[in-house]
Enzyme design. Structure first.
Site, PDB file in Angstrom:
ATOM      1  N   SER A 184     -12.068 -30.550  15.582  1.00 10.31           N
ATOM      2  CA  SER A 184     -10.630 -30.832  15.683  1.00 10.31           C
ATOM      3  C   SER A 184     -10.274 -32.152  15.016  1.00 10.31           C
ATOM      4  O   SER A 184      -9.113 -32.364  14.672  1.00 10.31           O
ATOM      5  CB  SER A 184     -10.220 -30.937  17.148  1.00 10.31           C
ATOM      6  OG  SER A 184     -10.448 -29.744  17.807  1.00 10.31           O
ATOM      7  N   HIS A 196     -10.769 -26.215   9.649  1.00 13.08           N
ATOM      8  CA  HIS A 196     -10.094 -26.376  10.941  1.00 13.08           C
ATOM      9  C   HIS A 196      -9.106 -25.242  11.190  1.00 13.08           C
ATOM     10  O   HIS A 196      -7.985 -25.266  10.689  1.00 13.08           O
ATOM     11  CB  HIS A 196      -9.384 -27.745  10.984  1.00 13.08           C
ATOM     12  CG  HIS A 196      -8.731 -28.041  12.295  1.00 13.08           C
ATOM     13  ND1 HIS A 196      -7.495 -28.618  12.396  1.00 13.08           N
ATOM     14  CD2 HIS A 196      -9.141 -27.820  13.559  1.00 13.08           C
ATOM     15  CE1 HIS A 196      -7.180 -28.748  13.673  1.00 13.08           C
ATOM     16  NE2 HIS A 196      -8.153 -28.277  14.395  1.00 13.08           N
ATOM     17  N   GLU A 256      -7.045 -25.733   7.877  1.00 12.58           N
ATOM     18  CA  GLU A 256      -7.181 -26.944   7.060  1.00 12.58           C
ATOM     19  C   GLU A 256      -8.612 -27.021   6.531  1.00 12.58           C
ATOM     20  O   GLU A 256      -9.561 -26.941   7.314  1.00 12.58           O
ATOM     21  CB  GLU A 256      -6.867 -28.181   7.913  1.00 12.58           C
ATOM     22  CG  GLU A 256      -5.413 -28.239   8.342  1.00 12.58           C
ATOM     23  CD  GLU A 256      -5.126 -29.391   9.295  1.00 12.58           C
ATOM     24  OE1 GLU A 256      -4.525 -30.382   8.852  1.00 12.58           O
ATOM     25  OE2 GLU A 256      -5.509 -29.297  10.474  1.00 12.58           O
ATOM     26  N   ASN A 287      -2.550 -32.282  12.772  1.00 15.92           N
ATOM     27  CA  ASN A 287      -2.466 -33.064  14.002  1.00 15.92           C
ATOM     28  C   ASN A 287      -1.765 -34.397  13.810  1.00 15.92           C
ATOM     29  O   ASN A 287      -1.202 -34.941  14.757  1.00 15.92           O
ATOM     30  CB  ASN A 287      -3.853 -33.260  14.626  1.00 15.92           C
ATOM     31  CG  ASN A 287      -4.152 -32.159  15.624  1.00 15.92           C
ATOM     32  OD1 ASN A 287      -3.234 -31.639  16.276  1.00 15.92           O
ATOM     33  ND2 ASN A 287      -5.411 -31.780  15.736  1.00 15.92           N
TER      34      ASN A 287
HETATM   35  P1  NAI Z   1     -15.542 -23.897  23.858  1.00 18.03           P
HETATM   36  O1  NAI Z   1     -16.029 -24.856  24.873  1.00 18.03           O
HETATM   37  O2  NAI Z   1     -14.644 -22.782  24.253  1.00 18.03           O
HETATM   38  O3  NAI Z   1     -16.814 -23.237  23.107  1.00 18.03           O
HETATM   39  C1  NAI Z   1     -17.864 -23.998  22.589  1.00 18.03           C
HETATM   40  C2  NAI Z   1     -19.123 -23.178  22.691  1.00 18.03           C
HETATM   41  O4  NAI Z   1     -20.160 -23.865  21.983  1.00 18.03           O
HETATM   42  C3  NAI Z   1     -19.620 -22.978  24.126  1.00 18.03           C
HETATM   43  O5  NAI Z   1     -19.744 -21.589  24.406  1.00 18.03           O
HETATM   44  C4  NAI Z   1     -20.977 -23.682  24.139  1.00 18.03           C
HETATM   45  O6  NAI Z   1     -21.955 -23.045  24.951  1.00 18.03           O
HETATM   46  C5  NAI Z   1     -21.371 -23.623  22.666  1.00 18.03           C
HETATM   47  N1  NAI Z   1     -22.362 -24.614  22.265  1.00 18.03           N
HETATM   48  C6  NAI Z   1     -22.462 -25.902  22.651  1.00 18.03           C
HETATM   49  N2  NAI Z   1     -23.514 -26.480  22.046  1.00 18.03           N
HETATM   50  C7  NAI Z   1     -24.086 -25.525  21.255  1.00 18.03           C
HETATM   51  C8  NAI Z   1     -25.173 -25.510  20.363  1.00 18.03           C
HETATM   52  N3  NAI Z   1     -25.941 -26.588  20.175  1.00 18.03           N
HETATM   53  N4  NAI Z   1     -25.474 -24.359  19.701  1.00 18.03           N
HETATM   54  C9  NAI Z   1     -24.721 -23.245  19.888  1.00 18.03           C
HETATM   55  N5  NAI Z   1     -23.659 -23.208  20.720  1.00 18.03           N
HETATM   56  C10 NAI Z   1     -23.347 -24.328  21.399  1.00 18.03           C
HETATM   57  O7  NAI Z   1     -14.895 -24.783  22.709  1.00 18.03           O
HETATM   58  P2  NAI Z   1     -13.766 -24.388  21.650  1.00 18.03           P
HETATM   59  O8  NAI Z   1     -12.440 -24.698  22.218  1.00 18.03           O
HETATM   60  O9  NAI Z   1     -14.045 -23.039  21.110  1.00 18.03           O
HETATM   61  O10 NAI Z   1     -14.016 -25.491  20.517  1.00 18.03           O
HETATM   62  C11 NAI Z   1     -15.087 -25.386  19.599  1.00 18.03           C
HETATM   63  C12 NAI Z   1     -14.826 -26.334  18.440  1.00 18.03           C
HETATM   64  O11 NAI Z   1     -13.561 -25.994  17.836  1.00 18.03           O
HETATM   65  C13 NAI Z   1     -14.707 -27.803  18.842  1.00 18.03           C
HETATM   66  O12 NAI Z   1     -15.218 -28.592  17.817  1.00 18.03           O
HETATM   67  C14 NAI Z   1     -13.209 -28.000  19.007  1.00 18.03           C
HETATM   68  O13 NAI Z   1     -12.819 -29.323  18.880  1.00 18.03           O
HETATM   69  C15 NAI Z   1     -12.702 -27.138  17.856  1.00 18.03           C
HETATM   70  N6  NAI Z   1     -11.330 -26.679  17.975  1.00 18.03           N
HETATM   71  C16 NAI Z   1     -10.821 -26.277  19.191  1.00 18.03           C
HETATM   72  C17 NAI Z   1      -9.494 -25.882  19.292  1.00 18.03           C
HETATM   73  C18 NAI Z   1      -8.932 -25.447  20.611  1.00 18.03           C
HETATM   74  O14 NAI Z   1      -7.697 -25.440  20.749  1.00 18.03           O
HETATM   75  N7  NAI Z   1      -9.738 -25.071  21.585  1.00 18.03           N
HETATM   76  C19 NAI Z   1      -8.599 -25.850  18.113  1.00 18.03           C
HETATM   77  C20 NAI Z   1      -9.248 -26.194  16.866  1.00 18.03           C
HETATM   78  C21 NAI Z   1     -10.554 -26.627  16.824  1.00 18.03           C
END
Ligand code: NAI
Length: 317
Positions: A122, A143, A155, A194
């Site tokens: 993000s 992104h 992005e 953002n």
């Molecule tokens: P989330 O918490 O829903 O999912 C993340 C997943 O990554 C979890 O299932 C976790 O078990 C897994 N994980 C953690 N470490 C790992 C590893 N070493 N190897 C494989 N899997 C692993 O998080 P979310 O919201 O999907 O965010 C993921 C990324 O996307 C982050 O970098 C976040 O900042 C970015 N992002 C999130 C947005 C949102 O609104 N939620 C919007 C845009 C980007």
């Protein structure tokens, strides 16, 4: 690697973002491998994809053939070595720099020599995340915006060593999956989207603090004023249409009244300290008791889908 050679996509992290990103590629016929840390997380991701599919089907944004394609094109794995045949690897794991760095440290030796490597961070630095990667020319920020299977913007953020060819190929790939790519030329916090969003958020809090408008009226002013225009005109095109002389005169007296705070907002700290985090705790700037939390999410998704349909039909003209 040429655009047409990209056939297999690896996605690390089967959460909110990874699941939606998997869906969009699978729908377009790409083979997708989703990897996470436990079977339960992978099963939850498959269920989430199914829920997204049902909404898209109900809204006629997906055919039943496409639904079948999505379910058959996504494979799941607990092992990073499943990425060895992927032409593009998208990391969408937890937003912690050290976790992302150690992920890439391992995956750089698994990935094909010419695979494109992308992080869905993000706002963390693309250069820092890719610190351990020797050839960073194929590394990029990618992104997606939440929910990624609906919001069109992606992005593409250039790190210091990302090549122009990488950006061009991935830009074309984003168009193939019906996304609207923009190029962020520098690895800067907040990228473009953002920075715009939080400038408006900072000013909304400033207006609230000064007692110029209520919470309801601030949101309403944005939705029916600037927000009404923004799906059609960006802020710069708005200025062209309004007249740059007029926008200059307004800026000359108005800018000095706008917030230039460099601190995270105190009002948010107070709400967090009293346990009010918004919809997820049923209280934030508004209250969401008695099922209003589900209502607001339904209303948001249904409006987003209407906007997406309008956007799709406008793009086709
Ligand atoms: P989330 O918490 O829903 O999912 C993340 C997943 O990554 C979890 O299932 C976790 O078990 C897994 N994980 C953690 N470490 C790992 C590893 N070493 N190897 C494989 N899997 C692993 O998080 P979310 O919201 O999907 O965010 C993921 C990324 O996307 C982050 O970098 C976040 O900042 C970015 N992002 C999130 C947005 C949102 O609104 N939620 C919007 C845009 C980007």
């Amino acid at each position: 690697m040429k655009l047409d050679s990209i056939k297999r996509i690896g996605i690390a992290g089967a959460g909110t973002m990874g699941s939606g990103i998997a869906l969009i590629f699978a729908k377009k016929g790409y083979k997708v491998t989703v990897m996470d840390l436990s079977i339960t997380l992978l099963e939850d991701s498959r269920k989430l994809v199914d829920i997204f599919n049902q909404t898209l089907l109900a809204e006629e944004l997906m055919t039943s053939d496409e639904e079948e394609r999505v379910m058959s094109n996504i494979e799941y794995s607990l092992d990073k070595s499943a990425f060895k045949d992927c032409d593009l690897i998208i990391e969408a794991i937890v937003e912690k720099l050290e976790v992302k760095q150690s992920f890439w440290k391992e995956v750089k030796s698994i990935a094909k020599k010419d695979a494109y490597l992308a992080t869905n961070t993000s706002g963390l630095s693309i250069n820092s995340i890719s610190e351990d990667i020797v050839d960073k020319t194929r590394f990029v920020g990618m992104h997606f915006w939440n929910p990624p299977h609906i919001v069109p913007l992606v992005e593409l953020i250039k790190g210091d060593e990302t090549s122009d060819e990488t950006v061009e190929v991935l830009k074309s790939l984003m168009k193939r999956i019906d996304k609207e790519p923009v190029i962020v030329q520098k690895d800067t916090p907040g990228f473009i989207g953002n920075r715009l969003q939080f400038a408006a958020f900072r000013e909304a809090l400033h207006i609230l603090k000064e007692g110029v408008g209520t919470v309801e009226d601030i949101d309403k002013a944005m939705r029916f004023g600037p927000g009404f225009r923004y799906p059609v005109l960006g802020p710069l095109e708005t200025a062209d249409l309004g007249g740059l002389d007029t926008f200059y005169y307004i800026s000359a007296y108005l800018f000095k009244n706008l917030s230039d705070s460099k601190e995270a907002p105190e009002i948010l700290k107070e709400k967090i300290d009293s346990g009010n985090l918004g919809v997820k705790t049923k209280e934030g700037f508004y209250e969401y008791f008695d099922g209003q939390d589900e209502e607001v999410i339904k209303r948001r998704d249904s409006m987003f889908i209407k906007m997406l349909k309008l956007n799709n039909s406008a793009e086709k003209k």
